[in-house]
Design a protein around this motif. Structure first.
Motif, PDB file in Angstrom:
ATOM      1  N   TYR A 106       0.810  -1.221   0.000  1.00 51.46           N
ATOM      2  CA  TYR A 106       0.000   0.000   0.000  1.00 51.46           C
ATOM      3  C   TYR A 106       0.845   1.273   0.000  1.00 51.46           C
ATOM      4  N   ASP A 107       2.078   1.212   0.486  1.00 55.14           N
ATOM      5  CA  ASP A 107       2.942   2.401   0.421  1.00 55.14           C
ATOM      6  C   ASP A 107       3.614   2.533  -0.938  1.00 55.14           C
ATOM      7  N   ASP A 108       4.055   1.407  -1.508  1.00 58.36           N
ATOM      8  CA  ASP A 108       4.930   1.482  -2.683  1.00 58.36           C
ATOM      9  C   ASP A 108       4.294   0.924  -3.946  1.00 58.36           C
ATOM     10  N   LEU A 109       3.832  -0.321  -3.877  1.00 62.47           N
ATOM     11  CA  LEU A 109       3.364  -0.954  -5.109  1.00 62.47           C
ATOM     12  C   LEU A 109       2.073  -0.315  -5.619  1.00 62.47           C
ATOM     13  N   ALA A 110       1.271   0.249  -4.709  1.00 62.58           N
ATOM     14  CA  ALA A 110       0.018   0.888  -5.134  1.00 62.58           C
ATOM     15  C   ALA A 110       0.286   2.043  -6.094  1.00 62.58           C
ATOM     16  N   LYS A 111       1.437   2.714  -5.920  1.00 65.22           N
ATOM     17  CA  LYS A 111       1.757   3.821  -6.820  1.00 65.22           C
ATOM     18  C   LYS A 111       2.161   3.324  -8.199  1.00 65.22           C
ATOM     19  N   ILE A 112       2.771   2.146  -8.228  1.00 68.76           N
ATOM     20  CA  ILE A 112       3.321   1.632  -9.482  1.00 68.76           C
ATOM     21  C   ILE A 112       2.291   0.808 -10.241  1.00 68.76           C
ATOM     22  N   TYR A 113       1.478   0.070  -9.510  1.00 68.27           N
ATOM     23  CA  TYR A 113       0.460  -0.771 -10.141  1.00 68.27           C
ATOM     24  C   TYR A 113      -0.926  -0.405  -9.585  1.00 68.27           C
ATOM     25  N   PRO A 114      -1.383   0.822  -9.792  1.00 65.65           N
ATOM     26  CA  PRO A 114      -2.640   1.229  -9.128  1.00 65.65           C
ATOM     27  C   PRO A 114      -3.828   0.352  -9.509  1.00 65.65           C
ATOM     28  N   ARG A 115      -3.849  -0.137 -10.758  1.00 62.89           N
ATOM     29  CA  ARG A 115      -5.022  -0.887 -11.187  1.00 62.89           C
ATOM     30  C   ARG A 115      -5.016  -2.325 -10.703  1.00 62.89           C
ATOM     31  N   LEU A 116      -3.928  -2.761 -10.082  1.00 62.77           N
ATOM     32  CA  LEU A 116      -3.894  -4.128  -9.535  1.00 62.77           C
ATOM     33  C   LEU A 116      -4.400  -4.183  -8.096  1.00 62.77           C
ATOM     34  N   MET A 117      -4.518  -3.026  -7.462  1.00 58.71           N
ATOM     35  CA  MET A 117      -4.850  -3.025  -6.036  1.00 58.71           C
ATOM     36  C   MET A 117      -6.172  -3.730  -5.736  1.00 58.71           C
ATOM     37  N   GLN A 118      -7.119  -3.630  -6.681  1.00 60.66           N
ATOM     38  CA  GLN A 118      -8.424  -4.281  -6.461  1.00 60.66           C
ATOM     39  C   GLN A 118      -8.319  -5.799  -6.327  1.00 60.66           C
ATOM     40  N   PHE A 119      -7.197  -6.384  -6.797  1.00 63.09           N
ATOM     41  CA  PHE A 119      -7.070  -7.846  -6.772  1.00 63.09           C
ATOM     42  C   PHE A 119      -6.278  -8.368  -5.563  1.00 63.09           C
ATOM     43  N   VAL A 120      -5.692  -7.454  -4.795  1.00 63.46           N
ATOM     44  CA  VAL A 120      -4.785  -7.863  -3.728  1.00 63.46           C
ATOM     45  C   VAL A 120      -5.546  -8.307  -2.483  1.00 63.46           C
ATOM     46  N   SER A 121      -5.110  -9.414  -1.877  1.00 60.94           N
ATOM     47  CA  SER A 121      -5.615  -9.762  -0.548  1.00 60.94           C
ATOM     48  C   SER A 121      -4.541 -10.475   0.257  1.00 60.94           C
ATOM     49  N   ILE A 122      -4.586 -10.270   1.556  1.00 66.45           N
ATOM     50  CA  ILE A 122      -3.639 -10.906   2.481  1.00 66.45           C
ATOM     51  C   ILE A 122      -4.463 -11.647   3.518  1.00 66.45           C
ATOM     52  N   THR A 123      -4.152 -12.919   3.725  1.00 64.13           N
ATOM     53  CA  THR A 123      -4.889 -13.715   4.719  1.00 64.13           C
ATOM     54  C   THR A 123      -3.901 -14.421   5.647  1.00 64.13           C
ATOM     55  N   VAL A 124      -4.195 -14.364   6.933  1.00 67.34           N
ATOM     56  CA  VAL A 124      -3.424 -15.122   7.923  1.00 67.34           C
ATOM     57  C   VAL A 124      -4.295 -16.264   8.429  1.00 67.34           C
ATOM     58  N   TYR A 125      -3.793 -17.503   8.298  1.00 65.76           N
ATOM     59  CA  TYR A 125      -4.535 -18.676   8.780  1.00 65.76           C
ATOM     60  C   TYR A 125      -3.876 -19.210  10.052  1.00 65.76           C
ATOM     61  N   ASP A 126      -4.681 -19.613  11.004  1.00 70.96           N
ATOM     62  CA  ASP A 126      -4.115 -20.265  12.189  1.00 70.96           C
ATOM     63  C   ASP A 126      -5.111 -21.304  12.694  1.00 70.96           C
ATOM     64  N   VAL A 127      -4.575 -22.385  13.253  1.00 70.80           N
ATOM     65  CA  VAL A 127      -5.455 -23.434  13.769  1.00 70.80           C
ATOM     66  C   VAL A 127      -6.051 -23.056  15.120  1.00 70.80           C
ATOM     67  N   ALA A 128      -5.364 -22.157  15.845  1.00 68.77           N
ATOM     68  CA  ALA A 128      -5.808 -21.804  17.194  1.00 68.77           C
ATOM     69  C   ALA A 128      -7.005 -20.849  17.131  1.00 68.77           C
ATOM     70  N   PRO A 129      -7.721 -20.725  18.247  1.00 65.83           N
ATOM     71  CA  PRO A 129      -8.863 -19.805  18.244  1.00 65.83           C
ATOM     72  C   PRO A 129      -8.448 -18.336  18.266  1.00 65.83           C
ATOM     73  N   LYS A 130      -7.137 -18.059  18.443  1.00 67.77           N
ATOM     74  CA  LYS A 130      -6.682 -16.687  18.649  1.00 67.77           C
ATOM     75  C   LYS A 130      -5.251 -16.593  18.148  1.00 67.77           C
ATOM     76  N   VAL A 131      -4.930 -15.521  17.434  1.00 65.52           N
ATOM     77  CA  VAL A 131      -3.532 -15.342  17.037  1.00 65.52           C
ATOM     78  C   VAL A 131      -2.775 -14.648  18.155  1.00 65.52           C
ATOM     79  N   LEU A 132      -1.484 -14.533  18.021  1.00 68.46           N
ATOM     80  CA  LEU A 132      -0.605 -13.887  19.001  1.00 68.46           C
ATOM     81  C   LEU A 132      -0.910 -14.354  20.424  1.00 68.46           C
TER      82      LEU A 132
END
Lengths: 559, 559
Positions: B266-292
């Motif tokens: 969001y700081d850097d690549l959004a400026k270079i590839y603005p039209r790709l931002m709509q496709f980006v997603s980040i997911t964290v998976y964990d088996v536990a009921p709570k992260v950290l």
């Protein structure tokens, strides 16, 4: 501006679903707003439509000194520059040897193309150019091959250490104006083993591999002595072989690398591997009677005296004839090489741990293809009006037979001629300029305007293939394009002089105006260069690294 | 000091000429002056001779938080430390995620082992330990493999992108004292496809590969739209797959990488590839009921709210069951992956361009071998006097059955026991300490001194496997060795708290004393850490890069 043409983008189906087309988002945006469509390679008709777009598209092949500078300096309100290059960055080559020894960090001499505001970028190799339809066929660099392609690969897999190349996808980009600035490959003269076993120093991947190799050789030689009952694994002679650094080519690149390597070894590695120093040697081989031919005798002598004091051997009039891996475990496990030198006779090979190759340039595959290719120019081409229904005459680009470079007029426009089909017509054709195709940098050669122009004669008074020439040509071209003055002001080269670093904070500098020796020249000259070409980011980081390396030593971690 | 023994270094000849022995020059020097010889693996008799050498040799296996700190802090006038590690550097792991997104340069978080004054270094893997003869068998890292070995390779060639491993050479190093600090491998739970297709984030090579992959995915998705007659090569769904970044494991490493990746995009690549931002997603998976899990509920909630605002999905109680390449050109040409999640049912795989794996640790092959190996202690071993002619009892190191770690007493000494040969003797053996063998860091586990000690029980009140624990253990061990106080002052862990970066200049910090949120915490905490562990060189460079990246954006050139 060209007359607009029918806009049907017929795509033939031959296996196209396995290919893709690739352009930048910026470019997409301008395409969408301009009505221009990207056409497949097999499309039957040009589909250009300039009616609602007011910026001419300038496609720039290459991201070196020439291509990068054009992309930076073109007026983005008048032009839409699109850079096509297999690399995503520009390399500040004068500092490449410094990164190869760890004085500077690799990324401090790289400028990402995509950081230039207002340009488009396609990562790939220009594979062919259709001058009639004004399109460039591009093979995408889908594998994102991080290694250099500055030498013709010896085998399909490419030079040692290179990631196996995945075949890219092909697509076409149309242009209004084309700048061919794709440089040249390393010249190996077909000598056996050079492509397979030598290291080059053209791209950042070369520098990285060379750095790892040199540091690893010292670690490999840091083996213990054995007790008296056994043979040591590496004898003193083995260590002398592995720690012999052979540099082929006595031009500025070879000399500077030898100097920087000397500094690395004696400033840094001597503290870490003191007992290996007795085995280290650096040799520069050249076929000519004198290294650094661009310097006058006094400066070249100063350079040779400096090298002699540093213990770097310079062997002029030595002809390397073959490089092969050493036999046994020294070759198999440690990668040692054997070099055959003509002057030493057939049975006296020299051992080396590394051979660095820097002997000159040769035309790259695209330039070779363009120089032999025949094409027809459409009737609308302004410089060659002909009746619409008449068959179009066949054209060929003119090339310098000695270097293989494409010839240009003094306005940097590509020259073409009509190939003679029989002896009667031989005298009728004189080179003419392709109005919208420019060739600059290492792949180009200007025909001096005063001399009689003929496609097959070697140009006289040729310019050297240096960053300086490429850079000045790029600036000249962008200025004349920006001012719409192509064909008015010819390019003239202003020689700022030549500088070569000699190690131990010494350098020589020569120009028509002055002659300088020592480190003051070095700092002034290199500082000026840096200021002109680099981003603020790297202008900050390079001096920081100079200070840090001076205070704490060069980076020696291997990964 | 041990009694000196016969010093005949008989070497048996089985194929030894193809092997080599490898030690540092420094070490060679001390060897030459001390009269100690390095023995081959097959030598028949120990050849140690301490009569004319006054420094005890401390062999340290590993160059991570534990091993590097011991090597730095041992008193070189009393000890001769020799580090054995496949890597030539120490990695400052808290900043590894920052290098993986280009905020910092890779080398700014590396400290070359050979820069520590007064130590010896052998680049290689400790392959086995002979506790009876006090020697370590080392396989040299002759290929200078730059890639990580923090995961068991799935095939002989190793994980993707890894240089094929050349079989190293074997040699022995004798020790007076041994510090086992060789860490742990990444835990993959035997899940299909993880070793082959996931990225890890343990070593600098991992960070480099991950960085190239992420940047390359954006370039690959920057393809043009086609005209209306053809299918686009990459559909919007394809781009959504390639730009889905899946992170498995909700511990600090996974969470920090997700945060840093968010900042890069969001700081850097959004400026270079603005039209790709709509496709980006980040997911964290964990088996536990709570992260950290190490943070209390309020801080963990703050983290989750921050992530929610940033658009990072956190999927707790999700079980990843398989990773496989996507079908067709998306998998073959673009390396897309398909993830099977138990909760989504067998037919609903999730697509991703990258899967980053960070779920925990498992014992590495050396620790596994040591834990199952039987050995005899010589009669001279101080803690077990026995008649010289009696057969020596068989010993085994004690291990924690849950984690596979080696157990130590509170003085960090390795524990051993006598394996019960029949049920009668089961109760007779209690663990004892190997006086001269210490185990610290991720491969160790302290048996709390208050609990009944038995080789097969799981230790209670175990310490987390963190850099903080490893670092404190290393400092404690070097201090007690320097003061000759081993066995006097037990190790106690002082929890300095835990810090996790959440992206967008936010962080959470928790310790027994205080609780902090926001970027002030981050700067203070990380600055303190940096000051303690890094060389002056990197103490200068890291802040420089923070400023440069903040001013000009992160490094985005790919090579």
């Amino acid at each position: 501006m060209m007359a607009s043409q029918t806009s049907s983008a017929l795509v033939l189906g031959r296996g196209l679903t396995s290919h893709s087309t690739r352009l930048s988002q910026h470019q997409l945006h301008s395409l969408a707003s301009s009505g221009v469509v990207i056409r497949r390679y097999f499309s039957a008709k040009p589909s250009r439509n300039h009616t609602n777009h007011d910026r001419e598209r300038v496609v720039i092949l290459g991201s070196g000194w020439a291509g990068y500078a054009v992309a930076r300096n073109l007026d983005k309100t008048k032009f839409e520059p699109i850079v096509v290059s297999p690399r995503s960055y520009f390399v500040f080559t004068p500092l490449l040897a410094s990164t190869a020894v760890g004085t500077l960090e690799f990324r401090t001499i790289l400028e990402p193309i995509r950081r230039i505001p207002g340009i488009g970028f396609c990562q790939g190799w220009a594979e062919d150019i259709d001058f009639s339809n004004k399109t460039v066929r591009v093979e995408s660099n889908a594998a994102d091959d991080p290694a250099s392609k500055t030498v013709v690969p010896a085998d399909p897999i490419g030079p040692p250490g290179r990631v196996p190349k995945v075949k890219g996808e092909f697509f076409d980009i149309s242009y209004d104006k084309l700048v061919i600035a794709c440089g040249a490959y390393s010249q190996t003269f077909g000598i056996e083993g050079v492509r397979e076993h030598a290291h080059f120093l053209r791209d950042i991947g070369d520098a990285r591999r060379l750095r790892l190799r040199v540091l690893s050789l010292f670690e490999q030689c840091a083996i213990p002595e054995n007790d008296n009952n056994t043979q040591p694994h590496l004898t003193d002679d083995d260590k002398r072989t592995l720690l012999h650094f052979a540099i082929v080519g006595g031009g500025p690149t070879g000399i500077e690398y030898a100097a920087e390597l000397h500094d690395l070894i004696y400033d840094d590695l001597a503290k870490i591997y003191p007992r290996l120093m007795q085995f280290v040697s650096i040799t520069v081989y050249d076929v000519a009677p004198k290294v650094l031919p661009m310097f006058d005798q006094a400066l070249a002598n100063y350079a040779m005296n400096t090298f002699a004091r540093q213990g770097i051997s310079v062997k002029t009039q030595h002809h390397l004839e073959r490089i092969r891996p050493a036999d046994g475990h020294l070759g198999n496990e440690h990668g040692a090489l054997r070099i055959k030198i003509r002057e030493y006779g057939p049975d006296n090979e020299v051992g080396a741990g590394v051979v660095v190759w820097s002997t000159g340039l040769m035309a790259n595959p695209l330039i070779q293809k363009l120089a032999s290719k025949e094409f027809a120019l459409p009737a609308t081409h302004s410089t060659y009006p002909s009746p619409v229904d008449a068959p179009l005459p066949i054209r060929k680009l003119s090339r310098d037979p000695r270097t293989g470079s494409l010839l240009t007029d003094s306005f940097l426009r590509a020259q073409y001629h009509t190939p003679s089909t029989n002896s009667d017509h031989q005298k009728k054709t004189t080179p003419q300029a392709l109005e919208d195709v420019f060739v600059i940098g290492d792949c180009s050669q200007i025909i001096p305007s005063s001399s009689p122009t003929n496609s097959s004669i070697s140009a006289v008074g040729t310019l050297p293939k240096t960053a300086q020439v490429a850079s000045q040509q790029a600036l000249h071209l962008s200025k004349t394009l920006n001012k719409n003055q192509v064909g008015i002001k010819p390019f003239t080269f202003r020689n700022w002089g030549t500088m070569t670093y000699l190690g131990s904070w010494k350098a020589i500098h020569q120009s028509s105006a002055d002659e300088l020796k020592g480190w003051v020249a070095w700092v002034l000259w290199r500082g000026a260069y840096l200021t002109k070409s680099m981003s603020v980011r790297n202008k900050l980081l390079v001096p920081v690294y100079w200070v840090v390396s001076w205070l704490f030593g060069r980076g020696i971690s291997r990964f």
